[in-house]
Scaffold this active site. Structure first.
Site, PDB file in Angstrom:
ATOM      1  N   ASP A   1      10.603  16.883  40.925  1.00 29.17           N
ATOM      2  CA  ASP A   1      11.231  17.164  42.211  1.00 29.17           C
ATOM      3  C   ASP A   1      12.741  17.221  41.967  1.00 29.17           C
ATOM      4  O   ASP A   1      13.351  16.231  41.554  1.00 29.17           O
ATOM      5  CB  ASP A   1      10.867  16.063  43.207  1.00 29.17           C
TER       6      ASP A   1
ATOM      7  N   ARG B   1      25.631   5.758  50.954  1.00 25.34           N
ATOM      8  CA  ARG B   1      25.440   6.834  49.978  1.00 25.34           C
ATOM      9  C   ARG B   1      26.494   7.924  50.167  1.00 25.34           C
ATOM     10  O   ARG B   1      26.754   8.365  51.285  1.00 25.34           O
ATOM     11  CB  ARG B   1      24.037   7.414  50.167  1.00 25.34           C
TER      12      ARG B   1
ATOM     13  N   PHE C   1      10.963   9.712  46.538  1.00 23.16           N
ATOM     14  CA  PHE C   1      11.122   9.963  47.961  1.00 23.16           C
ATOM     15  C   PHE C   1       9.756   9.837  48.638  1.00 23.16           C
ATOM     16  O   PHE C   1       8.758  10.367  48.139  1.00 23.16           O
ATOM     17  CB  PHE C   1      11.708  11.349  48.203  1.00 23.16           C
TER      18      PHE C   1
ATOM     19  N   TYR D   1      18.706  22.960  51.105  1.00 27.97           N
ATOM     20  CA  TYR D   1      19.669  22.608  52.158  1.00 27.97           C
ATOM     21  C   TYR D   1      20.626  21.501  51.739  1.00 27.97           C
ATOM     22  O   TYR D   1      21.515  21.139  52.505  1.00 27.97           O
ATOM     23  CB  TYR D   1      18.954  22.199  53.451  1.00 27.97           C
ATOM     24  N   LYS D   2      20.472  20.959  50.546  1.00 28.20           N
ATOM     25  CA  LYS D   2      21.378  19.908  50.078  1.00 28.20           C
ATOM     26  C   LYS D   2      22.520  20.543  49.289  1.00 28.20           C
ATOM     27  O   LYS D   2      23.382  21.204  49.858  1.00 28.20           O
ATOM     28  CB  LYS D   2      20.610  18.877  49.252  1.00 28.20           C
TER      29      LYS D   2
END
Length: 396
Positions: A184, A355, A113, A209-210
């Site tokens: 990560d 996605r 990322f 938050y995912k």
């Protein structure tokens, strides 16, 4: 066996929406609004500043950290929440370089990322000449872990394709070559069983938050292996990482163990939301979650490939993927916008990735079938080929 019908009822999902974007932002747990409201009215409102003590606000980063620690296979007392994922990447990277003097190469991959790479680049600008960020294709990481590497900085699951690194194998290889590891877990925590302690990770970071469903802006977490906890230098030496923050000492003395990785004031309202979100995980078997995730992912792949010409970007081998399915198409952005307009929410990642997050806590076989059928209809009718679907929005 986990009852996923029960867990689905724990979320406030809008009527008429099929939500396959929990890998980007988890939906609202039904208990969150009341939990946050109670923090606002009964704690902040009624107790004012006393709530730091009476409501245990100051202790929550460690308590919530331990609850996340159980989901990532961490030893008790080695995980803490706070700040943002970017800050935690910076802290872990600075600490790892300090623990491995004499080596000056950070190894990452081109699928990482971007913010992880930005943090590395920013840190290196502050260090003496000679430090290097080396990026290689994801599939070439293993052969590039050599004796000049100080630390590997890898995201376990590629945010675009869902390709999954083998944490245990790459960590062993890094240690065999004298390197440390930072993992990560942004697309791992809450997606499948993670084993940071068993896998030998030196540091791990992630967001909440995912797949953990703690809401937009929810705090990040950081894990430090016990063997490093009393020696890691946090670099961002915030006042709450001090041994005695309320002594207001002008000289920084790091706190004990994971406490030193705290930086700023805890985000109390976001912690309340995170606490409610973590309640959903009570009684969830992570192995059952993983098995269900793979079943739903395979169902989506089969349905989409049978009815469209989209190219699968996610590995077919279950061991090599996380909990998302990605497809490629040159008009991916417009297709996704048309799909969202039809009530099926996924997302787009440049340059051509559609996605879909596979989140068994609230997704069913019916949701998967509906999403695949809607996608096929949009492609067959070219419903995506409209100006409003091509216009790029600030968030994709």
């Amino acid at each position: 066996m986990t009852d996923f019908t029960r867990t689905r009822a724990l979320f406030d999902l809008p009527q008429g929406i099929t939500y396959l974007d929990g890998n980007s932002l988890g939906p609202l747990p039904t208990a969150t609004a009341d939990r946050v409201a109670r923090t606002v009215t009964q704690e902040w409102g009624a107790q004012l500043i006393s709530a730091w003590n009476t409501a245990d606000w100051m202790a929550m980063p460690r308590a919530l950290g331990d609850r996340i620690g159980r989901l990532i296979g961490a030893e008790p007392g080695q995980t803490v929440i706070g700040d943002t994922l970017s800050i935690k990447v910076f802290q872990a990277l600075a600490a790892a370089l300090h623990l491995n003097p004499g080596r000056r190469v950070i190894l990452s991959d081109t699928g990482n990322f971007p913010t992880d790479l930005y943090m590395a680049e920013g840190l290196l600008k502050l260090l003496p000449d000679g430090f290097e960020l080396r990026t290689v294709p994801p599939e070439d990481v293993a052969q590039n872990i050599t004796e000049d590497i100080a630390v590997t900085l890898l995201t376990e699951v590629d945010y675009r394709t869902g390709r999954r690194h083998d944490m245990g194998a790459l960590t062993r290889l890094a240690h065999d070559n004298g390197a440390l590891t930072i993992w990560d877990l942004a697309h791992s925590a809450g997606a499948f069983p993670v084993h940071v302690a068993q896998g030998g990770a030196d540091f791990a970071v992630g967001c909440t938050y995912k797949y953990l469903n703690a809401g937009p802006g929810a705090p990040a977490f950081i894990y430090v292996a016990p063997r490093h906890a009393e020696h890691a230098e946090p670099a961002l030496a915030g006042w709450l990482g001090h041994k005695a923050p309320f002594a207001f000492d002008l000289n920084y003395i790091p706190g004990a163990g994971i406490e030193r990785m705290r930086v700023g004031t805890p985000p109390v309202l976001q912690m309340a939301a995170l606490e409610a979100a973590l309640d959903v995980w009570e009684g969830v078997d992570l192995d059952a979650l993983r098995a269900r995730s793979l079943e739903l992912a395979d169902r989506l792949v089969a349905a989409v490939e049978a009815s469209t010409d989209l190219a699968l970007a996610t590995p077919r081998d279950p061991a090599m993927r996380g909990s998302q399915v990605s497809f490629r198409h040159p008009q991916g952005y417009a297709i996704m916008q048309a799909l969202i307009a039809a009530g099926v929410i996924g997302d787009f990642r440049a340059p051509d990735i559609l996605r879909f997050g596979i989140t068994p806590l609230y997704l069913s076989e019916g949701d998967i079938d509906h999403a695949a059928a809607t996608l096929a209809q949009i492609l067959d009718s070219r419903a995506w080929d409209r100006p409003e679907y091509r216009a790029r929005k600030p968030v994709t």
